[in-house]
Design a protein around this motif. Sequence first.
Motif, PDB file in Angstrom:
ATOM      1  N   VAL A  28      -9.195  -6.299   1.437  1.00 19.18           N
ATOM      2  CA  VAL A  28      -8.823  -5.181   0.568  1.00 19.18           C
ATOM      3  C   VAL A  28      -9.192  -3.823   1.150  1.00 19.18           C
ATOM      4  O   VAL A  28      -8.984  -2.797   0.482  1.00 19.18           O
ATOM      5  CB  VAL A  28      -9.445  -5.344  -0.835  1.00 19.18           C
ATOM      6  N   SER A  29      -9.733  -3.761   2.363  1.00 26.90           N
ATOM      7  CA  SER A  29      -9.961  -2.458   2.985  1.00 26.90           C
ATOM      8  C   SER A  29      -8.622  -1.732   3.127  1.00 26.90           C
ATOM      9  O   SER A  29      -7.585  -2.357   3.354  1.00 26.90           O
ATOM     10  CB  SER A  29     -10.601  -2.621   4.365  1.00 26.90           C
ATOM     11  N   HIS A  30      -8.645  -0.437   2.977  1.00 24.46           N
ATOM     12  CA  HIS A  30      -7.465   0.431   3.106  1.00 24.46           C
ATOM     13  C   HIS A  30      -6.569   0.433   1.870  1.00 24.46           C
ATOM     14  O   HIS A  30      -5.592   1.189   1.838  1.00 24.46           O
ATOM     15  CB  HIS A  30      -6.614   0.077   4.332  1.00 24.46           C
ATOM     16  N   GLU A  77      -4.896  -6.169  10.942  1.00 23.86           N
ATOM     17  CA  GLU A  77      -5.057  -4.929  10.178  1.00 23.86           C
ATOM     18  C   GLU A  77      -3.688  -4.324   9.915  1.00 23.86           C
ATOM     19  O   GLU A  77      -3.094  -3.677  10.770  1.00 23.86           O
ATOM     20  CB  GLU A  77      -5.942  -3.940  10.950  1.00 23.86           C
ATOM     21  N   ASN A  78      -3.191  -4.551   8.718  1.00 18.37           N
ATOM     22  CA  ASN A  78      -1.876  -4.137   8.227  1.00 18.37           C
ATOM     23  C   ASN A  78      -0.972  -5.374   8.170  1.00 18.37           C
ATOM     24  O   ASN A  78      -0.756  -6.052   9.185  1.00 18.37           O
ATOM     25  CB  ASN A  78      -1.219  -3.055   9.090  1.00 18.37           C
ATOM     26  N   GLY A  79      -0.450  -5.644   6.985  1.00 21.91           N
ATOM     27  CA  GLY A  79       0.444  -6.785   6.815  1.00 21.91           C
ATOM     28  C   GLY A  79       1.861  -6.531   7.259  1.00 21.91           C
ATOM     29  O   GLY A  79       2.729  -7.398   7.104  1.00 21.91           O
ATOM     30  N   ALA A  80       2.125  -5.363   7.854  1.00 24.00           N
ATOM     31  CA  ALA A  80       3.485  -5.005   8.253  1.00 24.00           C
ATOM     32  C   ALA A  80       4.175  -6.035   9.148  1.00 24.00           C
ATOM     33  O   ALA A  80       5.391  -6.246   9.015  1.00 24.00           O
ATOM     34  CB  ALA A  80       3.481  -3.635   8.941  1.00 24.00           C
ATOM     35  N   PRO A  81       3.462  -6.704  10.075  1.00 22.52           N
ATOM     36  CA  PRO A  81       4.158  -7.642  10.965  1.00 22.52           C
ATOM     37  C   PRO A  81       4.855  -8.804  10.260  1.00 22.52           C
ATOM     38  O   PRO A  81       5.743  -9.419  10.851  1.00 22.52           O
ATOM     39  CB  PRO A  81       3.043  -8.142  11.886  1.00 22.52           C
ATOM     40  N   TYR A 102      -7.751 -13.326   8.713  1.00 16.62           N
ATOM     41  CA  TYR A 102      -7.705 -12.399   7.579  1.00 16.62           C
ATOM     42  C   TYR A 102      -6.593 -11.396   7.818  1.00 16.62           C
ATOM     43  O   TYR A 102      -6.208 -11.136   8.968  1.00 16.62           O
ATOM     44  CB  TYR A 102      -9.048 -11.713   7.296  1.00 16.62           C
ATOM     45  N   ILE A 103      -6.068 -10.860   6.739  1.00 13.38           N
ATOM     46  CA  ILE A 103      -5.036  -9.827   6.827  1.00 13.38           C
ATOM     47  C   ILE A 103      -5.401  -8.682   5.887  1.00 13.38           C
ATOM     48  O   ILE A 103      -5.603  -8.890   4.685  1.00 13.38           O
ATOM     49  CB  ILE A 103      -3.635 -10.359   6.471  1.00 13.38           C
ATOM     50  N   THR A 104      -5.491  -7.479   6.448  1.00 13.58           N
ATOM     51  CA  THR A 104      -5.609  -6.252   5.660  1.00 13.58           C
ATOM     52  C   THR A 104      -4.205  -5.936   5.161  1.00 13.58           C
ATOM     53  O   THR A 104      -3.316  -5.673   5.963  1.00 13.58           O
ATOM     54  CB  THR A 104      -6.119  -5.094   6.542  1.00 13.58           C
ATOM     55  N   LEU A 105      -3.987  -5.961   3.862  1.00 20.00           N
ATOM     56  CA  LEU A 105      -2.627  -5.951   3.333  1.00 20.00           C
ATOM     57  C   LEU A 105      -1.840  -4.705   3.713  1.00 20.00           C
ATOM     58  O   LEU A 105      -0.632  -4.772   3.961  1.00 20.00           O
ATOM     59  CB  LEU A 105      -2.654  -6.123   1.817  1.00 20.00           C
ATOM     60  N   ALA A 106      -2.498  -3.552   3.742  1.00 20.41           N
ATOM     61  CA  ALA A 106      -1.834  -2.308   4.150  1.00 20.41           C
ATOM     62  C   ALA A 106      -2.798  -1.511   5.009  1.00 20.41           C
ATOM     63  O   ALA A 106      -4.007  -1.759   5.011  1.00 20.41           O
ATOM     64  CB  ALA A 106      -1.404  -1.493   2.933  1.00 20.41           C
ATOM     65  N   HIS A 107      -2.256  -0.521   5.737  1.00 23.63           N
ATOM     66  CA  HIS A 107      -3.121   0.355   6.512  1.00 23.63           C
ATOM     67  C   HIS A 107      -2.677   1.802   6.301  1.00 23.63           C
ATOM     68  O   HIS A 107      -1.540   2.149   6.563  1.00 23.63           O
ATOM     69  CB  HIS A 107      -3.084   0.038   8.000  1.00 23.63           C
ATOM     70  N   SER A 108      -3.601   2.623   5.858  1.00 19.78           N
ATOM     71  CA  SER A 108      -3.369   4.052   5.668  1.00 19.78           C
ATOM     72  C   SER A 108      -2.345   4.337   4.579  1.00 19.78           C
ATOM     73  O   SER A 108      -2.670   4.876   3.546  1.00 19.78           O
ATOM     74  CB  SER A 108      -2.932   4.734   6.973  1.00 19.78           C
TER      75      SER A 108
END
Length: 399
Positions: free
Chosen positions: A204-206, A137-141, A159-165
Amino acid sequence: MRLILACTALLIATAAHADEPLSPAQQFARETMIVDTHIDAPSALSKQWRDLGVDQPGVEFDYPRARQGGLDVAFMSIYTSPEDDVAGIARQKAHMQIDSVEALAARHPGRFELVRSPRDVERLKPGQKVLLALGMENGAPIGDDLEQLRVFHERGVRYITLAHSHSNRIADGSYSLGRPWGGLSPFGEKVVAEMNRLGIMVDVSHLSDDAVRDVLRISKAPVIASHSGLRHFTPGFERNLSDELGRAVAKNGGVVQLVFGSGFIDARAAADTTAYFKALAEFQREHDTVVKRGGTPAKTVAQFDDEWDAAHPKPATKIGQVLDQIDYAVKTLGADHVGIGSDFDGVGGALPEGLRTVADYPNLVAGMRERGHSDETIRKVLGENLLRVWREVESRAQR
């Protein structure tokens, strides 16, 4: 000795539960593949280790509750925050959380097993194990390095949530007031293409609406929304999917995994969330201005959050509100494009009555039956749809 006593207690509790007659909904849940794409146990484990192989008071996911509810595949959410990204520690935290999931599985080889493919799920089911998959959750890493996608894929992330918040270097976030990319960034387009190549589901969540549209334009494989609600019930709340975007995900062959958290299923709670991010942005501007001038801010972000939460308690919600979303999603998107992504252990206990832990999936079964859904539709929603998409993403990558 404490571990022996805990294991003995688990066996006693399991035996006692086995002696109790199962309701039709419980029996159905035990016999049906249940896949939940969003459980936030890893971030909690990284803060304080709890042995989730035995009963743990105060958590929403552990082995006894999962078996009671019939959960088969639990996607463990490897979550890092926008603040972690800014501080440069997102990658480290992601690996530490994966380590914690691996440690949990290693401690209880008879209760948990890590899975990397739908083939693993088919091979290991039926059984008494709860299968653990990984979603990020969040592609930041991954930072600015596409090679990190391969690294995390090798560690099991599927799966990867591309961004968070907030917006990041990959995509604009749904809560962000600043939208630097107007959707996906040029780097984000490369990320989607590489995820397709590796066989990682794009989540695509977030994301902002424009970012979701960009993903659907670029992705050659079906996409998922791992834990989203429907905006039909929360007008103006961009974090939830509009009918237009939900249909687009379905047309792409993907699946919308409906979330249980009160903040996503209740209009007032959703409006409070939108207001929170606007107020937080203003607070942070004032806070940063004071710091730049050499002053001492009146309060910290944590204090701001505490005051906001006290002034905006989450309204009580009920399972019927989740069932309303399922009814509408099946009608609007089609029965082949709806699933579940609870957000257990990720919403601070703000969950509807009747869906408070992973033991409660049978309540969802009973509610769907009462509303006239066929057993075939219920099976699709509980897990078959997600497994179909996962197979397709994996197959396209291999081709």
